[in-house]
Scaffold this motif. Structure first.
Motif, PDB file in Angstrom:
ATOM      1  N   UNK A  72      66.978  41.147  45.093  1.00  0.00           N
ATOM      2  CA  UNK A  72      67.143  41.754  46.411  1.00  0.00           C
ATOM      3  C   UNK A  72      66.324  40.956  47.415  1.00  0.00           C
ATOM      4  N   UNK A  73      66.641  41.119  48.681  1.00  0.00           N
ATOM      5  CA  UNK A  73      65.869  40.485  49.754  1.00  0.00           C
ATOM      6  C   UNK A  73      64.753  41.439  50.164  1.00  0.00           C
ATOM      7  N   UNK A  74      63.566  40.918  50.306  1.00  0.00           N
ATOM      8  CA  UNK A  74      62.431  41.733  50.738  1.00  0.00           C
ATOM      9  C   UNK A  74      61.545  40.899  51.645  1.00  0.00           C
ATOM     10  N   UNK A  75      60.931  41.557  52.611  1.00  0.00           N
ATOM     11  CA  UNK A  75      59.931  40.911  53.462  1.00  0.00           C
ATOM     12  C   UNK A  75      58.585  41.043  52.772  1.00  0.00           C
ATOM     13  N   UNK A  76      58.071  39.929  52.277  1.00  0.00           N
ATOM     14  CA  UNK A  76      56.801  39.935  51.558  1.00  0.00           C
ATOM     15  C   UNK A  76      55.697  39.386  52.455  1.00  0.00           C
ATOM     16  N   UNK A  77      54.529  40.001  52.360  1.00  0.00           N
ATOM     17  CA  UNK A  77      53.373  39.568  53.141  1.00  0.00           C
ATOM     18  C   UNK A  77      52.514  38.631  52.305  1.00  0.00           C
ATOM     19  N   UNK A  78      52.071  37.560  52.920  1.00  0.00           N
ATOM     20  CA  UNK A  78      51.182  36.596  52.274  1.00  0.00           C
ATOM     21  C   UNK A  78      49.912  36.498  53.107  1.00  0.00           C
ATOM     22  N   UNK A  79      48.766  36.512  52.436  1.00  0.00           N
ATOM     23  CA  UNK A  79      47.461  36.417  53.086  1.00  0.00           C
ATOM     24  C   UNK A  79      46.712  35.228  52.487  1.00  0.00           C
ATOM     25  N   UNK A 126      44.853  33.481  57.537  1.00  0.00           N
ATOM     26  CA  UNK A 126      46.252  33.314  57.908  1.00  0.00           C
ATOM     27  C   UNK A 126      47.075  34.432  57.288  1.00  0.00           C
ATOM     28  N   UNK A 127      48.170  34.779  57.957  1.00  0.00           N
ATOM     29  CA  UNK A 127      49.075  35.820  57.503  1.00  0.00           C
ATOM     30  C   UNK A 127      50.495  35.352  57.758  1.00  0.00           C
ATOM     31  N   UNK A 128      51.386  35.610  56.802  1.00  0.00           N
ATOM     32  CA  UNK A 128      52.775  35.186  56.924  1.00  0.00           C
ATOM     33  C   UNK A 128      53.660  36.241  56.295  1.00  0.00           C
ATOM     34  N   UNK A 129      54.731  36.612  56.978  1.00  0.00           N
ATOM     35  CA  UNK A 129      55.754  37.478  56.401  1.00  0.00           C
ATOM     36  C   UNK A 129      56.980  36.612  56.148  1.00  0.00           C
ATOM     37  N   UNK A 130      57.506  36.669  54.923  1.00  0.00           N
ATOM     38  CA  UNK A 130      58.630  35.837  54.551  1.00  0.00           C
ATOM     39  C   UNK A 130      59.716  36.679  53.896  1.00  0.00           C
TER      40      UNK A 130
END
Length: 111
Positions: free
Chosen positions: A72-79, A54-58
């Motif tokens: 700060x706001x950042x788009x983090x990737x989760x695997x 699974x992969x999610x960008x939050x």
């Protein structure tokens, strides 16, 4: 929800949500949605093909470093890998599917 004055103004799906799901959840090992097939790790144990990843960008609030404490706001990737799929039934009106995932730690520097 038993009050007739309030009951007439509340949308039906909120009434069903307020009741909560039935007491019997359903565990499933494969789930198809929007053309994607998800399988749990246990389901794939002896299969040649693997599809439990699974992969999610939050968009997440985070700090840049230990020295700079400004957020700060950042788009983090989760695997991760899909461990379990549970389906909750709201008395036949609608269902919610929950994914339990084992997430990889991508915050550590492995050098």
């Amino acid at each position: 929800m038993n009050n007739p004055y309030i009951s007439s103004t509340v949308v039906n799906y909120l009434k069903y949500l307020a009741q909560g799901p039935t007491t019997h959840a359903r565990r499933i090992y494969a789930f198809n949605v929007n053309g994607f097939k998800f399988r749990t790790e246990i389901r794939e144990q002896d299969l040649k093909t693997q599809n439990c990843g699974v992969f999610l960008t939050s968009s997440t609030s985070c700090v840049e470093s230990g020295v700079d404490q400004n957020t700060r706001q950042a788009d983090l990737a989760y695997y991760g890998k899909l461990e379990d799929i549970i389906e909750l039934n709201y008395y036949g009106h609608f269902k919610f599917t929950l994914f339990k995932c084992k997430w990889a730690d991508t915050t550590r520097d492995w050098r």
